[in-house]
Motif scaffolding. Sequence first.
Motif, short mmCIF file in Angstrom:
data_model
loop_
_atom_site.label_atom_id
_atom_site.label_comp_id
_atom_site.label_asym_id
_atom_site.label_seq_id
_atom_site.Cartn_x
_atom_site.Cartn_y
_atom_site.Cartn_z
N VAL A 53 0.85 -1.18 0.00
CA VAL A 53 0.00 0.00 0.00
C VAL A 53 0.89 1.24 0.00
CG1 VAL A 53 -1.75 1.29 1.29
CG2 VAL A 53 -1.80 -1.22 1.28
N GLU A 54 0.73 2.08 -1.01
CA GLU A 54 1.46 3.35 -1.05
C GLU A 54 0.54 4.45 -0.54
OE1 GLU A 54 3.65 6.47 -4.10
OE2 GLU A 54 3.42 4.38 -4.74
N GLY A 55 0.98 5.11 0.52
CA GLY A 55 0.15 6.15 1.12
C GLY A 55 -0.63 5.60 2.30
N TYR A 56 -1.75 6.22 2.59
CA TYR A 56 -2.56 5.84 3.75
C TYR A 56 -1.72 5.86 5.03
CZ TYR A 56 -6.29 4.55 0.56
OH TYR A 56 -7.26 4.58 -0.41
N LYS A 57 -0.90 6.89 5.17
CA LYS A 57 0.02 6.93 6.30
C LYS A 57 -0.66 7.01 7.66
CE LYS A 57 1.10 11.83 5.74
NZ LYS A 57 1.83 12.51 4.71
N ARG A 58 -1.90 7.44 7.72
CA ARG A 58 -2.59 7.54 9.01
C ARG A 58 -3.32 6.24 9.39
NH1 ARG A 58 -1.12 12.20 8.22
NH2 ARG A 58 -1.84 14.28 8.24
N ASP A 59 -3.40 5.29 8.48
CA ASP A 59 -4.03 4.01 8.80
C ASP A 59 -3.07 3.18 9.65
OD1 ASP A 59 -6.73 3.27 7.07
OD2 ASP A 59 -5.59 4.94 6.25
N ARG A 60 -3.58 2.11 10.26
CA ARG A 60 -2.84 1.39 11.30
C ARG A 60 -2.10 0.14 10.83
NH1 ARG A 60 -1.13 4.33 14.68
NH2 ARG A 60 -0.78 2.53 16.01
N HIS A 61 -1.93 -0.07 9.54
CA HIS A 61 -1.16 -1.22 9.06
C HIS A 61 0.35 -0.94 9.20
CE1 HIS A 61 -1.67 1.59 5.73
NE2 HIS A 61 -0.55 1.09 5.22
N PRO A 62 1.17 -1.99 9.21
CA PRO A 62 2.62 -1.79 9.32
C PRO A 62 3.17 -1.14 8.05
CG PRO A 62 2.13 -4.11 8.95
CD PRO A 62 0.80 -3.41 9.14
N LYS A 63 4.22 -0.33 8.24
CA LYS A 63 4.75 0.45 7.12
C LYS A 63 6.27 0.57 7.19
CE LYS A 63 0.81 3.52 7.80
NZ LYS A 63 0.37 3.06 9.12
N VAL A 64 6.84 0.86 6.04
CA VAL A 64 8.22 1.32 5.95
C VAL A 64 8.13 2.76 5.43
CG1 VAL A 64 8.58 0.40 3.60
CG2 VAL A 64 10.54 0.85 5.07
N GLU A 65 8.95 3.64 6.00
CA GLU A 65 8.95 5.03 5.56
C GLU A 65 10.10 5.26 4.58
OE1 GLU A 65 9.35 9.63 7.25
OE2 GLU A 65 9.20 7.96 8.68
N ALA A 66 9.77 5.80 3.42
CA ALA A 66 10.80 6.23 2.46
C ALA A 66 11.20 7.65 2.85
CB ALA A 66 10.26 6.18 1.04
N TYR A 67 12.52 7.91 2.91
CA TYR A 67 12.99 9.20 3.38
C TYR A 67 14.21 9.63 2.57
CZ TYR A 67 14.91 12.78 6.43
OH TYR A 67 15.41 13.96 6.92
N ARG A 68 14.14 10.85 2.06
CA ARG A 68 15.28 11.49 1.39
C ARG A 68 15.62 12.77 2.16
NH1 ARG A 68 13.38 10.29 -4.45
NH2 ARG A 68 14.70 8.51 -4.95
N ALA A 69 16.82 12.86 2.66
CA ALA A 69 17.24 13.99 3.48
C ALA A 69 17.12 15.32 2.72
CB ALA A 69 18.67 13.79 3.97
N GLU A 70 17.40 15.31 1.43
CA GLU A 70 17.41 16.56 0.65
C GLU A 70 16.06 17.26 0.58
OE1 GLU A 70 16.66 14.91 -3.89
OE2 GLU A 70 18.72 15.04 -3.15
N THR A 71 14.97 16.54 0.84
CA THR A 71 13.65 17.17 0.78
C THR A 71 13.40 18.10 1.95
OG1 THR A 71 12.50 15.41 1.98
CG2 THR A 71 12.67 15.17 -0.44
N GLY A 72 14.11 17.87 3.07
CA GLY A 72 13.93 18.71 4.24
C GLY A 72 12.67 18.40 5.04
#
Length: 163
Positions: free
Chosen positions: A99-118
Motif C-alpha cells: 500500500v502506497e500512502g494511507y500513512k494515518r491508517d494502522r497497518h505496518p509500514k516502511v517510511e521512504a525518506y530522502r534527506a534533501e527534501t527537508g
Amino acid sequence: MKIFGVVGYKNAGKTGLMERLVTEITGRGFRVSTLKHAHHSFDVDHPGKDSYRHRDAGAHQVLLSSRTRWALMTELHDAREASLEDLLARLDPVDLVLVEGYKRDRHPKVEAYRAETGNPLIAPDDDTVRAIASDAPLDVRQPVFDLNDTKAIADFILSEVGL
C-alpha cells in the motif's frame, strides 16, 4: 492477505521503492497487488474514449475490459472516499498487498525518506512505521535501510508479515 505499506512525504522515493519491491517480491514467487492513495483527482480514462463518454453521461460504474486486463471505475460524486479496508476487500486474494500512502491508517509500514527534501520523519511519532528506507544515516529506534537496498527491505517486509 498480508498488508504492508510504504509511506513518506512527496519526493521521498515511495513510488520507486514500491516498483522495486514489487519486482523483487514477485521475483521470489509471491503474488503481489498494490494499492495507491492519491491526494488529488485522477483519471485512468481520456476524453473522447467510449468509456469516458459512458461516465460523462452519468454511469455510476464503468467496467472496461480487454483480453489483457480489465478496470472498474466507480464515480463517487458526493459519497465519502472509500476506506483502505473497503478497497482491500475488493482485491483478489494474493500473498501480499503493498500500500502506497494511507500513512494515518494502522497497518505496518516502511517510511521512504530522502534527506534533501527537508521533510520531517514520520517514524518518531508513528508506531506503525516499522523501518525507514533512507538515503542518509538516521538516529531513530526503527531499523534503517539504505533506500536502494531493495533486497534487504523486501527481506524485512516478508519477515514482518510472515512470508
